[in-house]
Design an enzyme around this catalytic site. Structure first.
Site, PDB file in Angstrom:
ATOM      1  N   GLU A  50      68.113   5.705  -7.020  1.00 31.62           N
ATOM      2  CA  GLU A  50      67.003   6.045  -6.119  1.00 31.62           C
ATOM      3  C   GLU A  50      67.529   6.324  -4.713  1.00 31.62           C
ATOM      4  O   GLU A  50      67.103   7.252  -4.034  1.00 31.62           O
ATOM      5  CB  GLU A  50      66.004   4.883  -5.989  1.00 31.62           C
ATOM      6  CG  GLU A  50      65.452   4.321  -7.252  1.00 31.62           C
ATOM      7  CD  GLU A  50      66.342   3.242  -7.850  1.00 31.62           C
ATOM      8  OE1 GLU A  50      67.573   3.427  -7.905  1.00 31.62           O
ATOM      9  OE2 GLU A  50      65.797   2.232  -8.305  1.00 31.62           O
ATOM     10  N   THR A 199      99.868  -4.241 -33.072  1.00 33.28           N
ATOM     11  CA  THR A 199      99.584  -2.798 -33.046  1.00 33.28           C
ATOM     12  C   THR A 199     100.368  -2.133 -31.918  1.00 33.28           C
ATOM     13  O   THR A 199     100.943  -1.064 -32.092  1.00 33.28           O
ATOM     14  CB  THR A 199      98.064  -2.562 -32.860  1.00 33.28           C
ATOM     15  OG1 THR A 199      97.395  -3.234 -33.916  1.00 33.28           O
ATOM     16  CG2 THR A 199      97.710  -1.103 -32.874  1.00 33.28           C
ATOM     17  N   GLU A 288      90.184  -1.199 -31.187  1.00 30.15           N
ATOM     18  CA  GLU A 288      90.724  -0.241 -32.167  1.00 30.15           C
ATOM     19  C   GLU A 288      91.702  -0.850 -33.164  1.00 30.15           C
ATOM     20  O   GLU A 288      92.335  -0.125 -33.920  1.00 30.15           O
ATOM     21  CB  GLU A 288      91.405   0.921 -31.442  1.00 30.15           C
ATOM     22  CG  GLU A 288      90.428   1.887 -30.824  1.00 30.15           C
ATOM     23  CD  GLU A 288      90.970   3.311 -30.778  1.00 30.15           C
ATOM     24  OE1 GLU A 288      91.791   3.689 -31.627  1.00 30.15           O
ATOM     25  OE2 GLU A 288      90.569   4.038 -29.870  1.00 30.15           O
ATOM     26  N   GLY A 290      94.636  -4.184 -34.409  1.00 33.79           N
ATOM     27  CA  GLY A 290      94.759  -3.971 -35.837  1.00 33.79           C
ATOM     28  C   GLY A 290      93.781  -4.817 -36.644  1.00 33.79           C
ATOM     29  O   GLY A 290      92.797  -5.314 -36.118  1.00 33.79           O
TER      30      GLY A 290
HETATM   31  C1  AOF Z   1      68.154   0.254  -9.576  1.00 32.61           C
HETATM   32  N1  AOF Z   1      68.721   1.499  -9.599  1.00 32.61           N
HETATM   33  O1  AOF Z   1      70.432   2.858 -10.046  1.00 32.61           O
HETATM   34  C2  AOF Z   1      70.620   0.627 -10.704  1.00 32.61           C
HETATM   35  C3  AOF Z   1      69.985  -0.640 -10.745  1.00 32.61           C
HETATM   36  O2  AOF Z   1      75.489  -4.968  -7.930  1.00 32.61           O
HETATM   37  P1  AOF Z   1      74.431  -3.986  -7.553  1.00 32.61           P
HETATM   38  O3  AOF Z   1      73.920  -4.156  -6.170  1.00 32.61           O
HETATM   39  O4  AOF Z   1      74.810  -2.556  -7.856  1.00 32.61           O
HETATM   40  O5  AOF Z   1      73.148  -4.314  -8.479  1.00 32.61           O
HETATM   41  C4  AOF Z   1      73.238  -4.223  -9.864  1.00 32.61           C
HETATM   42  C5  AOF Z   1      71.895  -4.545 -10.502  1.00 32.61           C
HETATM   43  O6  AOF Z   1      70.886  -3.665 -10.036  1.00 32.61           O
HETATM   44  C6  AOF Z   1      71.939  -4.356 -12.008  1.00 32.61           C
HETATM   45  O7  AOF Z   1      72.214  -5.577 -12.670  1.00 32.61           O
HETATM   46  C7  AOF Z   1      70.516  -3.901 -12.335  1.00 32.61           C
HETATM   47  O8  AOF Z   1      69.633  -4.978 -12.432  1.00 32.61           O
HETATM   48  C8  AOF Z   1      70.176  -3.083 -11.122  1.00 32.61           C
HETATM   49  N2  AOF Z   1      70.607  -1.706 -11.301  1.00 32.61           N
HETATM   50  N3  AOF Z   1      68.740  -0.764 -10.212  1.00 32.61           N
HETATM   51  O9  AOF Z   1      67.109   0.073  -8.972  1.00 32.61           O
HETATM   52  C9  AOF Z   1      69.929   1.725 -10.109  1.00 32.61           C
HETATM   53  N4  AOF Z   1      71.871   0.807 -11.197  1.00 32.61           N
HETATM   54 ZN    ZN Z   2      68.385  -0.755  -7.041  1.00 29.66          ZN
END
Ligand code: AOF
Ligand code: ZN
Length: 352
Positions: A50, A199, A288, A290
Site C-alpha cells: 500500500e 548428497t 532436494e 538425499g
Molecule cells: C500490509 N501490506 O504489503 C504486507 C503486510 O516486518 P514488517 O514491518 O514488514 O511487517 C510484516 C507484517 O506485516 C507481516 O507479518 C504481515 O502481517 C504484514 N504484511 N501488510 O499491510 C503488505 N507485506
Molecule cells: Zn502494512
C-alpha cells in the site's frame, strides 16, 4: 473477478522469493477508473504494498489520493513494533475513503484488526467476494507465521520402479528436460534450498538455477564438524550459504556459519527450522535430498508439499529406494512433464 483486484494478484507475484517470512502483497490506487499508481511488497523491512503504491503516485496526481479507492490483496497491517509503521495509519493520514481488500491477514497480530481500525475511522472497507485466490498467494506466509517455521516443499525424482539413486554413488539421471526445467523453476521460487551432507559430498551439486530464469536460492547445508571440502560447488559465492555446524557462529562474506541455540535442533527438524525462520528470516525452503534427509522431514511431519517427478524408465543398478510417503497424504495434482509425470501431494490435514 474485479480487474483491479486481479491486478493486485499480478503485482503480488512480483515479490521475489527473498520476501522471505513476509507475504506477497500487491496494491493499487484507482480514481475515476484511472490507476494513479501501483505497488507491491518487495522485501522484509521494505515498504508494504500500500505504501509503495501511495509513494508511486506522481506529484501532479497526489491531490486525487483522498478520492481514490485503494485495492490491496491483503488486509492492511495495524500493528506497531515491527520493521515498518502500520499501513492503516498511513491510509488514514492520506485521507483515503475506500479500501477493497483481497483477504484477511492471518498474522495473529492483525487478523481482522486492520479492517476494524479502518472502519472505525470511517473508511468504507469491502472484502473480495471470494478470498481464495488471495489466500492462495499468501499460503506459504499463512502456514509459516502460524507454525513459526519456513514453508517446506520436499522434492525428488524417481525411476518407474521407485528408485532415486545408486548406492555406489554413481550419478543417475532420471528426469527429462521438461522435468528439469520444472525443478529449476521450483528452485527459483524458493528462498532457500537444503540438502544432506552425503548428497553434497557425493554429487557435488551446484544447487543453482540453470534451466529457468531467476536467482539461485540460499543454500543450507549440514556440515556439523566443518570438514566438507571448501572447493565443493555448493560453497561458490553466487548465493548466500548457511552452514549448520556446532563450532562457528559467524558470517564471512557469503558464508554464514550457523550454530543452533537449541541443541535438539540437530535431531529435531521443527526446532532447527524454527531457528532458521527466526534468526535467518527463511520463509520458504525446498528440500532436494538425499533419501535420509527427505525421510526425516516426512517422519517428523515437517513439510507442506511433496513434489515427485517419476520417470518413464527403470535404470540399471539403481538401488536406493525413494522415500516412503506417509499414509496421511493426499495426491492433489498429476501432470505430464515430457515423458515424466509430476505428482504433488499435500498433508491431508494442513492445520495439523
Ligand atoms: C500490509 N501490506 O504489503 C504486507 C503486510 O516486518 P514488517 O514491518 O514488514 O511487517 C510484516 C507484517 O506485516 C507481516 O507479518 C504481515 O502481517 C504484514 N504484511 N501488510 O499491510 C503488505 N507485506
Ligand atoms: Zn502494512
Amino acid at each position: 473477478m474485479n480487474p483491479y483486484l486481479l491486478r493486485c494478484l499480478e503485482l503480488a507475484h512480483r515479490a521475489p522469493p527473498s520476501v522471505g517470512v513476509n507475504p506477497r502483497v500487491g496494491a493499487l490506487l484507482v480514481e475515476s477508473e484511472r490507476i494513479l499508481a501501483e505497488g507491491w511488497h518487495e522485501r522484509p523491512g521494505g515498504p508494504h504494498a500500500e505504501i509503495a503504491a501511495i509513494e508511486a503516485v506522481p506529484p501532479s496526481l497526489r491531490e486525487r489520493i483522498p478520492a481514490a479507492t485503494l485495492y490491496v490483496s491483503l488486509e492492511p497491517c495495524c500493528h506497531a513494533g515491527k520493521r515498518t509503521p502500520p499501513c492503516t495509519g498511513r491510509i488514514l493520514a492520506e485521507g483515503i475513503g475506500r479500501v477493497v481488500v483481497g483477504c484477511c491477514d492471518p498474522n495473529p497480530q492483525v487478523a481482522g484488526r486492520g479492517i476494524e481500525t479502518l472502519r472505525q475511522a470511517g473508511v468504507a472497507v469491502e472484502l473480495a467476494p471470494d478470498p481464495r485466490p488471495f489466500e492462495a498467494v499468501i499460503r506459504p506466509f499463512a502456514r509459516s507465521i502460524r507454525r513459526r517455521r519456513p514453508y517446506v516443499i520436499l522434492k525428488w525424482a524417481e525411476t518407474a520402479d521407485g528408485k532415486i539413486g545408486r548406492s555406489s554413488g554413481e550419478r543417475l539421471l532420471i528426469s527429462g528436460s521438461e522435468a528439469l526445467r520444472y525443478v529449476h523453476q521450483l528452485r527459483s521460487r524458493s528462498q532457500a534450498i537444503m540438502v544432506g551432507k552425503n548428497t553434497v559430498r557425493r554429487d557435488n551439486p551446484l544447487l543453482n538455477v540453470r534451466y529457468a530464469p531467476g536467482q539461485p536460492p540460499v543454500r543450507i547445508l549440514f556440515d556439523i564438524d566443518l570438514d566438507l571440502d571448501p572447493t565443493l560447488a555448493v560453497f561458490r559465492p553466487d548465493a548466500p550459504v548457511i552452514v549448520i555446524n556446532h563450532r562457528r557462529n559467524e558470517s564471512q562474506g557469503h558464508l554464514h556459519y550457523f550454530v543452533p541455540h537449541n541443541k535438539t535442533a540437530y535431531i529435531r527438524l521443527d526446532i532447527l527450522l524454527g531457528e532458521l525462520y527466526e534468526r535467518c528470516g527463511i520463509g520458504t525452503l525446498l528440500v532436494e535430498g538425499g533419501r535420509y534427509l527427505l525421510q526425516q522431514f516426512l517422519n517428523q511431519d515437517v513439510f507442506d508439499e511433496v513434489h515427485v517427478l517419476r520417470g518413464p524408465q527403470t535404470a540399471p543398478e539403481a538401488d536406493v529406494t525413494a522415500p516412503r510417503l506417509p499414509d496421511e497424504l493426499y495426491l492433489d495434482y498429476i501432470a505430464p512433464l515430457g515423458a515424466d509425470l509430476l505428482f504433488i501431494y499435500y498433508p491431508s490435514n494442513p492445520n495439523r
